[in-house]
Design an enzyme around this catalytic site. Structure first.
Site, mmCIF file in Angstrom:
data_model
loop_
_atom_site.group_PDB
_atom_site.id
_atom_site.type_symbol
_atom_site.label_atom_id
_atom_site.label_comp_id
_atom_site.label_asym_id
_atom_site.label_seq_id
_atom_site.Cartn_x
_atom_site.Cartn_y
_atom_site.Cartn_z
ATOM 1 N N GLU A 199 0.822 -1.212 0.000
ATOM 2 C CA GLU A 199 0.000 0.000 0.000
ATOM 3 C C GLU A 199 0.856 1.262 0.000
ATOM 4 O OE1 GLU A 199 -3.608 -1.784 2.747
ATOM 5 O OE2 GLU A 199 -1.797 -1.058 3.711
ATOM 6 N N ASP A 202 -7.672 -4.851 8.932
ATOM 7 C CA ASP A 202 -7.340 -3.615 8.223
ATOM 8 C C ASP A 202 -7.249 -3.821 6.714
ATOM 9 O OD1 ASP A 202 -5.037 -5.095 8.167
ATOM 10 O OD2 ASP A 202 -3.723 -3.534 8.938
HETATM 11 P P1 NAD Z 1 2.230 -10.353 13.713
HETATM 12 O O1 NAD Z 1 2.101 -11.371 12.624
HETATM 13 O O2 NAD Z 1 3.602 -10.030 14.221
HETATM 14 O O3 NAD Z 1 1.353 -10.825 14.994
HETATM 15 C C1 NAD Z 1 0.046 -11.279 14.878
HETATM 16 C C2 NAD Z 1 -0.208 -12.279 16.018
HETATM 17 O O4 NAD Z 1 -1.605 -12.652 15.972
HETATM 18 C C3 NAD Z 1 0.599 -13.571 15.896
HETATM 19 O O5 NAD Z 1 1.379 -13.755 17.058
HETATM 20 C C4 NAD Z 1 -0.473 -14.664 15.735
HETATM 21 O O6 NAD Z 1 -0.124 -15.883 16.358
HETATM 22 C C5 NAD Z 1 -1.669 -13.998 16.412
HETATM 23 N N1 NAD Z 1 -2.968 -14.549 16.051
HETATM 24 C C6 NAD Z 1 -3.440 -14.910 14.813
HETATM 25 N N2 NAD Z 1 -4.706 -15.372 14.914
HETATM 26 C C7 NAD Z 1 -5.049 -15.296 16.220
HETATM 27 C C8 NAD Z 1 -6.223 -15.623 16.948
HETATM 28 N N3 NAD Z 1 -7.288 -16.157 16.341
HETATM 29 N N4 NAD Z 1 -6.236 -15.389 18.291
HETATM 30 C C9 NAD Z 1 -5.157 -14.884 18.936
HETATM 31 N N5 NAD Z 1 -3.994 -14.550 18.299
HETATM 32 C C10 NAD Z 1 -3.947 -14.776 16.953
HETATM 33 O O7 NAD Z 1 1.489 -9.045 13.191
HETATM 34 P P2 NAD Z 1 1.563 -7.537 13.759
HETATM 35 O O8 NAD Z 1 2.636 -6.772 13.081
HETATM 36 O O9 NAD Z 1 1.541 -7.573 15.262
HETATM 37 O O10 NAD Z 1 0.189 -6.991 13.193
HETATM 38 C C11 NAD Z 1 -1.053 -7.499 13.645
HETATM 39 C C12 NAD Z 1 -2.160 -7.008 12.769
HETATM 40 O O11 NAD Z 1 -2.318 -5.596 12.917
HETATM 41 C C13 NAD Z 1 -1.918 -7.251 11.274
HETATM 42 O O12 NAD Z 1 -3.126 -7.729 10.714
HETATM 43 C C14 NAD Z 1 -1.597 -5.884 10.716
HETATM 44 O O13 NAD Z 1 -1.987 -5.743 9.372
HETATM 45 C C15 NAD Z 1 -2.412 -5.002 11.637
HETATM 46 N N6 NAD Z 1 -1.907 -3.629 11.761
HETATM 47 C C16 NAD Z 1 -2.827 -2.636 11.821
HETATM 48 C C17 NAD Z 1 -2.395 -1.324 11.964
HETATM 49 C C18 NAD Z 1 -3.394 -0.218 12.085
HETATM 50 O O14 NAD Z 1 -3.044 0.940 12.017
HETATM 51 N N7 NAD Z 1 -4.651 -0.527 12.332
HETATM 52 C C19 NAD Z 1 -1.028 -1.024 12.004
HETATM 53 C C20 NAD Z 1 -0.114 -2.079 11.976
HETATM 54 C C21 NAD Z 1 -0.556 -3.393 11.849
#
Ligand code: NAD
Length: 322
Positions: free
Chosen positions: A34, A205
């Site tokens: 993006e 997101d």
């Molecule tokens: P990451 O992959 O490092 O961590 C995600 C965690 O979620 C993993 O440890 C995984 O085991 C866990 N997980 C997956 N399914 C699960 C479930 N059903 N129950 C409990 N835990 C579960 O990712 P990250 O960098 O921490 O990002 C997390 C999310 O946040 C991503 O989807 C990313 O796109 C989003 N994000 C959003 C914003 C925003 O501004 N809203 C900014 C950054 C990241």
């Protein structure tokens, strides 16, 4: 975190001054790349960011990013920055800013569901900005929870590792979901969410990627960043296009109410908006001055005569031949 939350809040207060567009997303089956641009008329910024939930299995990060800040008067870039860490910082600062305006005043316990890359930042921002004292961790992968608990040890939070999402939300008045899965997931079901809580839904997101049961959305007062983007990417993609939402900037600017009663469920349907990245870039650009934490980059061609770009190459050729 406090400085960054203040910088973002100052920009939310002057929201109408910014150029706004939903981010430009290039989707594939396994992820998204993006571009997120905005300008306040003085400065222009953009972030390049990816989201690839399957990357973790290959030993790679789910989210990586970099960004540029430029001067509108000349169009010249003034700073290029890594933004993988800065995204984690600004996402956490934005969550905490939203909770400051929306969560019950006496919230001292938060649940953190999804203990990946963003998790520690989210917990520490809630502590710094909202006075959270206890964080209750849950992840489907216990190794992620162990990592998060170890990183948070000694940082002034009571850290409780939990075996289920139900356990994690016990006593929590702020519930943050930050999981990564490119699907309609149900991290919170309707019966898990009682009254008087604030939900901070960070992980959903992208189109087709959500975390909350639709019934929660029908009960909650929903706050968003930029509706045209959130309707595509946020939890509210599960709702009709006319379902009422409040723009968070309006609450901060005093143009719309935030939480109106203690028993309400408030939801910040966070997807991440370009203005937060712009605020973060501008903030670190200000704070870098007078420090050694940057390098001058030789990125812009600088011909002696601005119109003689080709001559600059000729001189370089001559210098090489000599
Ligand atoms: P990451 O992959 O490092 O961590 C995600 C965690 O979620 C993993 O440890 C995984 O085991 C866990 N997980 C997956 N399914 C699960 C479930 N059903 N129950 C409990 N835990 C579960 O990712 P990250 O960098 O921490 O990002 C997390 C999310 O946040 C991503 O989807 C990313 O796109 C989003 N994000 C959003 C914003 C925003 O501004 N809203 C900014 C950054 C990241």
């Amino acid at each position: 975190m406090v400085e960054l939350a203040d910088a973002i809040e100052a920009d939310f207060r002057r929201w109408p001054e910014f150029d706004k567009t939903p981010r430009i997303a290039s989707h594939s089956d396994i992820g998204v790349i993006e571009l997120m641009p905005t300008s306040d008329g003085q400065q222009y910024g953009f972030k390049y960011v990816n989201g690839h939930p399957g990357n973790m299995r290959r030993g790679l990060q789910t989210v990586t990013a970099f960004g540029v800040l430029a001067d509108v008067a000349t169009g010249y870039p003034v700073m290029m920055s890594e933004m993988t860490i800065l995204t984690a910082l600004r996402t956490a600062a934005t969550s905490a800013m939203a909770a400051k305006w929306l969560a019950p005043r006496d919230a001292r316990v938060m649940a953190m569901i999804g203990n990946g890359a963003q998790a520690e930042f989210q917990a520490l921002a809630m502590k710094a900005v909202c006075g959270i004292e206890e964080v209750r961790l849950y992840d489907i992968d216990p190794a992620a929870t162990r990592k998060c608990a170890a990183n948070l040890a000694g940082r002034g939070l009571r850290v409780v590792s939990c075996n289920s999402a139900e356990d994690a939300i016990l006593g929590a008045r702020i519930i943050t979901t930050c999981t990564a899965d490119k699907q309609y997931a149900t991290i919170l079901t309707d019966n898990m969410v009682g009254g008087g809580v604030h939900i901070n839904a960070v992980g959903g997101d992208c189109p087709g990627k959500t975390e909350l049961a639709p019934a929660i959305l029908h009960r909650a007062e929903i706050f968003v960043e930029y509706p045209p983007q959130t309707r595509i990417e946020g939890e509210i993609q599960q709702l009709g296009p006319d379902h009422p939402v409040t723009e968070l900037w309006q609450v901060i600017a005093g143009e719309a109410p935030g939480r109106t009663d203690a028993a309400q469920v408030t939801l910040f349907d966070s997807v991440g908006f370009a203005i937060e990245d712009f605020s973060a870039l501008r903030h670190i650009h200000r704070r870098l001055r007078g420090t050694g934490f940057f390098q001058d980059l030789d990125m812009i061609a600088d011909p002696d005569d601005p119109r003689d770009l080709f001559g600059m190459i000729c001189r370089a050729e001559g210098a090489q031949a000599a």
